[in-house]
Write a protein that holds these residues in place. Sequence first.
Motif, short mmCIF file in Angstrom:
data_model
loop_
_atom_site.label_atom_id
_atom_site.label_comp_id
_atom_site.label_asym_id
_atom_site.label_seq_id
_atom_site.Cartn_x
_atom_site.Cartn_y
_atom_site.Cartn_z
N HIS A 144 0.61 -0.96 0.06
CA HIS A 144 -0.18 -0.27 -0.20
C HIS A 144 1.00 0.79 0.08
CE1 HIS A 144 -3.23 -2.87 0.92
NE2 HIS A 144 -2.59 -3.38 1.28
N PRO A 145 0.42 2.06 -1.09
CA PRO A 145 1.80 3.44 -0.73
C PRO A 145 1.37 3.91 0.54
CG PRO A 145 -0.87 4.06 -2.14
CD PRO A 145 -0.69 2.93 -1.47
N LEU A 146 2.61 5.06 0.80
CA LEU A 146 2.69 5.31 1.83
C LEU A 146 1.98 6.46 2.20
CD1 LEU A 146 6.64 4.97 2.15
CD2 LEU A 146 5.08 3.22 3.17
N THR A 147 2.24 6.74 3.56
CA THR A 147 1.52 8.31 3.73
C THR A 147 2.49 9.82 4.27
OG1 THR A 147 0.95 7.88 5.99
CG2 THR A 147 -1.06 7.21 4.66
N ALA A 148 2.45 10.35 4.62
CA ALA A 148 2.81 12.01 4.54
C ALA A 148 3.40 10.96 6.23
CB ALA A 148 2.09 13.40 5.16
N ASP A 149 2.48 10.60 7.39
CA ASP A 149 2.78 10.19 8.52
C ASP A 149 3.68 9.08 8.08
OD1 ASP A 149 1.21 11.47 9.87
OD2 ASP A 149 -0.31 9.83 10.42
N ASP A 150 3.73 7.81 7.20
CA ASP A 150 4.90 7.44 7.18
C ASP A 150 6.11 7.96 6.71
OD1 ASP A 150 2.79 5.17 7.64
OD2 ASP A 150 2.80 4.73 5.29
N HIS A 151 5.79 8.92 6.26
CA HIS A 151 7.86 9.77 6.08
C HIS A 151 8.32 9.66 7.04
CE1 HIS A 151 7.50 8.22 1.85
NE2 HIS A 151 6.28 8.82 0.99
N GLU A 152 7.63 10.26 7.56
CA GLU A 152 7.86 10.68 8.74
C GLU A 152 7.91 10.40 9.41
OE1 GLU A 152 5.32 12.49 13.10
OE2 GLU A 152 4.73 14.13 11.51
N LEU A 153 6.82 8.65 10.32
CA LEU A 153 8.79 7.84 11.09
C LEU A 153 9.82 7.42 10.24
CD1 LEU A 153 6.83 6.16 13.80
CD2 LEU A 153 5.74 4.81 12.17
N ILE A 154 9.59 7.32 8.92
CA ILE A 154 10.86 5.99 8.01
C ILE A 154 11.76 7.93 8.95
CG2 ILE A 154 11.48 6.47 6.62
CD1 ILE A 154 9.99 6.07 4.48
N GLU A 155 12.05 8.98 8.63
CA GLU A 155 12.43 10.22 8.82
C GLU A 155 13.03 10.12 10.20
OE1 GLU A 155 14.94 12.87 9.01
OE2 GLU A 155 14.39 11.97 7.36
#
Length: 131
Positions: A4-15
């Motif tokens: 499933h595509p990543l969300t803005a929250d997902d990118h924040e968690l990766i960071e």
Amino acid sequence: MELHPLTADDHELIELARRTVDANTDGPDGIYTMGAAVRGADGRTYAGINLYHFTGGPCAELVALGHARAAGARELTTIVAVGNENRGVQALCGRDRQILLDYHPTIRVILPGPGWALVTDLLPAAFPWHP
């Protein structure tokens, strides 16, 4: 398995996981350092770093789960692991997948790709142990 595509929250968690491993890496001398981050249902985030040891040591994902639990977070929604030395998002090991399945069977796992899947998709036909 569908990612499933990543969300803005997902990118924040990766960071958060990337910042954690970059700030605490053991370096490039053959030492495998991982950072992990989890998000609670309330939106709060928790990070962890693995403890390298010749006997194995705890994975960053388990340290992040412990950090969340110690802070009172019982319901987690998403987890990610990131490698040091700019290795990016990494897949979780089998032990981490089993523990997530047992404690957080609805958690989303961010995978290399990019995308996410439910932990249940990462361990089809797994033996569920319920603590």
